[in-house]
Design a protein around this motif. Structure first.
Motif, PDB file in Angstrom:
ATOM      1  N   PRO A   1      48.252  49.639  85.866  1.00 50.23           N
ATOM      2  CA  PRO A   1      48.192  50.765  84.920  1.00 50.23           C
ATOM      3  C   PRO A   1      48.784  52.031  85.545  1.00 50.23           C
ATOM      4  O   PRO A   1      49.038  52.087  86.742  1.00 50.23           O
ATOM      5  CB  PRO A   1      46.682  50.929  84.687  1.00 50.23           C
ATOM      6  CG  PRO A   1      46.055  50.457  85.954  1.00 50.23           C
ATOM      7  CD  PRO A   1      46.954  49.353  86.473  1.00 50.23           C
ATOM      8  N   GLY A   2      48.989  53.029  84.725  1.00 50.20           N
ATOM      9  CA  GLY A   2      49.421  54.328  85.209  1.00 50.20           C
ATOM     10  C   GLY A   2      50.914  54.530  85.202  1.00 50.20           C
ATOM     11  O   GLY A   2      51.675  53.771  84.609  1.00 50.20           O
ATOM     12  N   PHE A   3      51.355  55.570  85.901  1.00 52.68           N
ATOM     13  CA  PHE A   3      52.744  56.029  85.899  1.00 52.68           C
ATOM     14  C   PHE A   3      53.728  54.949  86.332  1.00 52.68           C
ATOM     15  O   PHE A   3      54.793  54.788  85.749  1.00 52.68           O
ATOM     16  CB  PHE A   3      52.855  57.243  86.824  1.00 52.68           C
ATOM     17  CG  PHE A   3      54.235  57.828  86.914  1.00 52.68           C
ATOM     18  CD1 PHE A   3      54.783  58.504  85.838  1.00 52.68           C
ATOM     19  CD2 PHE A   3      54.975  57.714  88.073  1.00 52.68           C
ATOM     20  CE1 PHE A   3      56.053  59.065  85.919  1.00 52.68           C
ATOM     21  CE2 PHE A   3      56.242  58.271  88.167  1.00 52.68           C
ATOM     22  CZ  PHE A   3      56.774  58.947  87.089  1.00 52.68           C
ATOM     23  N   ALA A   4      53.397  54.182  87.368  1.00 46.71           N
ATOM     24  CA  ALA A   4      54.313  53.171  87.906  1.00 46.71           C
ATOM     25  C   ALA A   4      54.093  51.801  87.283  1.00 46.71           C
ATOM     26  O   ALA A   4      54.714  50.831  87.702  1.00 46.71           O
ATOM     27  CB  ALA A   4      54.169  53.087  89.418  1.00 46.71           C
ATOM     28  N   GLY A   5      53.233  51.701  86.319  1.00 49.39           N
ATOM     29  CA  GLY A   5      52.933  50.403  85.729  1.00 49.39           C
ATOM     30  C   GLY A   5      53.804  50.061  84.548  1.00 49.39           C
ATOM     31  O   GLY A   5      54.599  50.865  84.060  1.00 49.39           O
ATOM     32  N   GLY A   6      53.666  48.855  84.118  1.00 53.27           N
ATOM     33  CA  GLY A   6      54.397  48.390  82.956  1.00 53.27           C
ATOM     34  C   GLY A   6      55.873  48.150  83.228  1.00 53.27           C
ATOM     35  O   GLY A   6      56.364  48.318  84.338  1.00 53.27           O
ATOM     36  N   ARG A   7      56.571  47.753  82.195  1.00 56.60           N
ATOM     37  CA  ARG A   7      57.974  47.410  82.316  1.00 56.60           C
ATOM     38  C   ARG A   7      58.845  48.602  82.707  1.00 56.60           C
ATOM     39  O   ARG A   7      59.836  48.467  83.410  1.00 56.60           O
ATOM     40  CB  ARG A   7      58.448  46.831  80.982  1.00 56.60           C
ATOM     41  CG  ARG A   7      59.836  46.278  81.000  1.00 56.60           C
ATOM     42  CD  ARG A   7      60.182  45.535  79.737  1.00 56.60           C
ATOM     43  NE  ARG A   7      60.784  46.275  78.665  1.00 56.60           N
ATOM     44  CZ  ARG A   7      61.888  47.014  78.734  1.00 56.60           C
ATOM     45  NH1 ARG A   7      62.490  47.165  79.857  1.00 56.60           N
ATOM     46  NH2 ARG A   7      62.376  47.619  77.695  1.00 56.60           N
ATOM     47  N   LEU A   8      58.479  49.792  82.298  1.00 55.00           N
ATOM     48  CA  LEU A   8      59.291  50.977  82.548  1.00 55.00           C
ATOM     49  C   LEU A   8      58.852  51.754  83.791  1.00 55.00           C
ATOM     50  O   LEU A   8      59.408  52.804  84.093  1.00 55.00           O
ATOM     51  CB  LEU A   8      59.259  51.900  81.322  1.00 55.00           C
ATOM     52  CG  LEU A   8      59.770  51.270  80.024  1.00 55.00           C
ATOM     53  CD1 LEU A   8      59.637  52.256  78.869  1.00 55.00           C
ATOM     54  CD2 LEU A   8      61.208  50.813  80.186  1.00 55.00           C
ATOM     55  N   GLY A   9      57.880  51.253  84.522  1.00 55.88           N
ATOM     56  CA  GLY A   9      57.368  51.962  85.691  1.00 55.88           C
ATOM     57  C   GLY A   9      58.415  52.210  86.760  1.00 55.88           C
ATOM     58  O   GLY A   9      58.460  53.287  87.360  1.00 55.88           O
ATOM     59  N   CYS A  10      59.261  51.230  87.019  1.00 49.49           N
ATOM     60  CA  CYS A  10      60.305  51.386  88.033  1.00 49.49           C
ATOM     61  C   CYS A  10      61.263  52.506  87.632  1.00 49.49           C
ATOM     62  O   CYS A  10      61.640  53.338  88.456  1.00 49.49           O
ATOM     63  CB  CYS A  10      61.056  50.077  88.217  1.00 49.49           C
ATOM     64  SG  CYS A  10      62.296  50.129  89.521  1.00 49.49           S
ATOM     65  N   PHE A  11      61.639  52.556  86.360  1.00 49.29           N
ATOM     66  CA  PHE A  11      62.514  53.621  85.875  1.00 49.29           C
ATOM     67  C   PHE A  11      61.854  54.987  86.071  1.00 49.29           C
ATOM     68  O   PHE A  11      62.492  55.937  86.505  1.00 49.29           O
ATOM     69  CB  PHE A  11      62.838  53.446  84.395  1.00 49.29           C
ATOM     70  CG  PHE A  11      63.567  52.188  84.068  1.00 49.29           C
ATOM     71  CD1 PHE A  11      64.635  51.753  84.825  1.00 49.29           C
ATOM     72  CD2 PHE A  11      63.184  51.412  82.981  1.00 49.29           C
ATOM     73  CE1 PHE A  11      65.328  50.597  84.511  1.00 49.29           C
ATOM     74  CE2 PHE A  11      63.867  50.255  82.663  1.00 49.29           C
ATOM     75  CZ  PHE A  11      64.932  49.843  83.430  1.00 49.29           C
ATOM     76  N   ALA A  12      60.569  55.078  85.728  1.00 50.43           N
ATOM     77  CA  ALA A  12      59.859  56.344  85.832  1.00 50.43           C
ATOM     78  C   ALA A  12      59.814  56.836  87.277  1.00 50.43           C
ATOM     79  O   ALA A  12      60.048  58.015  87.544  1.00 50.43           O
ATOM     80  CB  ALA A  12      58.440  56.194  85.274  1.00 50.43           C
TER      81      ALA A  12
END
Length: 68
Positions: A24-35
């Motif tokens: 969870p959080g800022f670095a989570g999910g499919r788009l975390g790496c982009f963020a």
């Protein structure tokens, strides 16, 4: 970086974290790496490249991304 002589200067190729979808959080999910890469100032190609890798350009090379 060793073994990257054939890659353009300032670019790195990386595989997304396979467990990011469970984090969870800022670095989570499919788009975390982009963020994270954008937060760090790196330019990132959002379209997956062959093999599922992502390409990111170091901030020092953002204005000259294809210099070798």
């Amino acid at each position: 970086m060793p073994g990257s002589d054939d890659e353009p200067s300032g670019w790195v190729l990386m595989h997304p974290d396979p467990d990011a979808g469970y984090r969870p959080g800022f670095a989570g999910g499919r788009l975390g790496c982009f963020a994270v890469m954008r937060w760090a100032g790196w330019g990132i190609v959002t379209e997956p490249l062959p093999g599922g890798v992502l390409a990111a350009c170091h901030p020092d090379y953002r204005d000259i991304p294809f210099s070798c």
